[in-house]
Scaffold this active site. Structure first.
Site, PDB file in Angstrom:
ATOM      1  N   CYS A  10       0.739  -1.538  -0.138  1.00 58.55           N
ATOM      2  CA  CYS A  10       0.004   0.165  -0.124  1.00 58.55           C
ATOM      3  C   CYS A  10       1.102   1.012  -0.257  1.00 58.55           C
ATOM      4  O   CYS A  10       1.668   1.532   0.942  1.00 58.55           O
ATOM      5  CB  CYS A  10      -0.773  -0.331   1.526  1.00 58.55           C
ATOM      6  N   CYS A  50     -15.934  -9.465   5.720  1.00 63.98           N
ATOM      7  CA  CYS A  50     -15.494  -8.035   5.761  1.00 63.98           C
ATOM      8  C   CYS A  50     -13.944  -8.768   4.487  1.00 63.98           C
ATOM      9  O   CYS A  50     -13.156  -8.932   5.146  1.00 63.98           O
ATOM     10  CB  CYS A  50     -14.561  -7.263   6.667  1.00 63.98           C
ATOM     11  N   CYS A  79     -19.527  -6.837   3.371  1.00 67.59           N
ATOM     12  CA  CYS A  79     -18.690  -5.526   3.497  1.00 67.59           C
ATOM     13  C   CYS A  79     -17.279  -5.465   3.089  1.00 67.59           C
ATOM     14  O   CYS A  79     -16.862  -6.414   2.253  1.00 67.59           O
ATOM     15  CB  CYS A  79     -18.572  -5.455   5.420  1.00 67.59           C
ATOM     16  N   ARG A  88     -18.501  -2.831  17.906  1.00 67.42           N
ATOM     17  CA  ARG A  88     -17.459  -4.038  17.105  1.00 67.42           C
ATOM     18  C   ARG A  88     -16.145  -4.247  18.592  1.00 67.42           C
ATOM     19  O   ARG A  88     -15.522  -2.936  18.278  1.00 67.42           O
ATOM     20  CB  ARG A  88     -17.124  -4.212  16.278  1.00 67.42           C
ATOM     21  N   CYS A 131       0.340   4.557   7.322  1.00 69.35           N
ATOM     22  CA  CYS A 131      -0.500   4.975   8.084  1.00 69.35           C
ATOM     23  C   CYS A 131       0.266   3.915   9.041  1.00 69.35           C
ATOM     24  O   CYS A 131       1.080   2.956   8.589  1.00 69.35           O
ATOM     25  CB  CYS A 131      -2.070   3.336   8.014  1.00 69.35           C
ATOM     26  N   CYS A 176     -19.499   1.134   8.021  1.00 72.81           N
ATOM     27  CA  CYS A 176     -18.856   1.246   9.495  1.00 72.81           C
ATOM     28  C   CYS A 176     -17.974   1.312   9.672  1.00 72.81           C
ATOM     29  O   CYS A 176     -16.418   1.838   8.557  1.00 72.81           O
ATOM     30  CB  CYS A 176     -18.618  -0.724   8.968  1.00 72.81           C
ATOM     31  N   CYS A 191       0.476   0.281  10.369  1.00 75.55           N
ATOM     32  CA  CYS A 191      -0.284  -0.925   9.166  1.00 75.55           C
ATOM     33  C   CYS A 191       1.066  -1.554   8.992  1.00 75.55           C
ATOM     34  O   CYS A 191       1.592  -0.861   8.364  1.00 75.55           O
ATOM     35  CB  CYS A 191      -1.287  -0.182   8.156  1.00 75.55           C
TER      36      CYS A 191
END
Length: 330
Positions: A54, A98, A130, A262, A58, A190, A61
């Site tokens: 990616c 998801c 999702c 959640r 972040c 979400c 991550c």
């Protein structure tokens, strides 16, 4: 019955968050019992359909290409592989799958076409679908809706003021714009955050304030405990104290009484008693399965044993839709 409000002030949310812990849990548990079947827990399974590489930065991550982690980059999965994983998740008790792709944003190309096929295929299994694919345009959200997408995950992570410390490759407004595009397409939202990034209590309250003052609250609010990964800037962050997770869950339950809250990442570090406190405080959803994208998670059978001990039960898929349809027929 708790009133659903969208005009919360930060001062009100701060007062709730700082309530003595036992009183806070009691207040949240009371609201949870008024608004829903408190023993019913929605089970989701999270599948990384495209892993690593990616371009975002972040700080937490391992999928960011710029960090040196042990993560193995994997290309976009094939539709039949996803269907096999979805069936396995459904057999394990999950009502929602998801699918996460390590993209900055969705591009209108063959990969997106394949994701649309995945959405349609999993939807046909009577599972809620999702996706979390990064930033979305209005048109892309509409295409996902047409394919049968039930929900879209796009976390705020932290407060607007704190965001630039965690991520520099996109803005907070980019996050909010994607959520607006998802709403326009009539897809369930979400959106939640991560606790343990080095944020302040004020940042946590501010993030909850952003969510709780949306025109429509997110249908699902994930509260994640940071799982530090070696090779990322957050690798040395201390473990989040369980009382911080309980406070976040309880406060989310009180200010967004109808949302599914959640208990997400970080459960492998929690004891049964820790998780029981979170359920008591208003959590009514978990991710099940042995992985959360790329980090460890309790296995399905462990969670089913926990449900049995605590007297919890799995929520059926499409419950809100089925309820609304039944009410129309009456």
């Amino acid at each position: 019955m708790a009133e659903v409000r969208h005009n919360w002030s930060k001062a009100e949310i701060e007062e709730i968050y700082n309530t003595p812990l036992m009183d806070l849990i009691y207040q949240a548990a009371t609201i949870h019992r008024e608004n829903d079947d408190y023993a019913e827990v929605q089970i989701s399974s999270l599948l990384s359909i495209k892993t690593g590489g990616c371009p975002e930065d972040c700080s937490y991550c391992p999928q960011a290409a710029r960090y040196h982690t042990d993560l193995e980059v994997q290309a976009l999965m094939q539709v039949d592989q996803v269907v096999i994983a979805a069936k396995k998740a459904k057999e394990g008790g999950a009502s929602r799958l998801c699918m996460g792709a390590a993209w900055r944003e969705v591009r209108d190309n063959r990969d997106f076409d394949r994701v649309l096929e995945m959405v349609t295929a999993v939807n046909s299994l009577d599972m809620e679908v999702c996706c979390t694919l990064g930033m979305l345009t209005e048109n892309q959200a509409e295409r996902l809706a047409e394919a049968g997408l039930y929900a879209y995950n796009h976390n705020l992570d932290t407060s607007e003021d704190d965001y630039k410390r965690i991520i520099t490759t996109r803005s907070y407004d980019d996050r909010l714009d994607t959520i607006k595009n998802v709403r326009k397409a009539k897809i369930s939202v979400c959106s939640g955050g991560i606790v343990g990034l080095g944020e302040t209590t004020a940042d946590r309250i501010s993030m909850l304030h952003t969510l709780a003052t949306m025109t429509k609250h997110p249908e699902s609010v994930p509260i994640n405990a940071l799982v530090p990964v070696k090779g990322t800037p957050m690798e040395n962050q201390p473990r989040v104290p369980i009382q911080d997770m309980v406070r976040m869950i309880a406060t989310a339950r009180i200010v967004m009484p109808k949302s599914v809250v959640r208990l997400s990442a970080g459960r492998t570090e929690m004891s049964l008693a820790d998780q029981a406190l979170c359920f008591m405080a208003g959590a009514n959803s978990i991710f099940a399965g042995d992985k959360l994208l790329t980090t460890p998670n309790p296995a399905f059978n462990e969670d089913m044993q926990m449900f049995d001990i605590l007297g919890l039960k799995a929520r059926e898929s499409f419950k809100e839709h089925k309820k609304a349809t039944a009410e129309l027929q009456d």
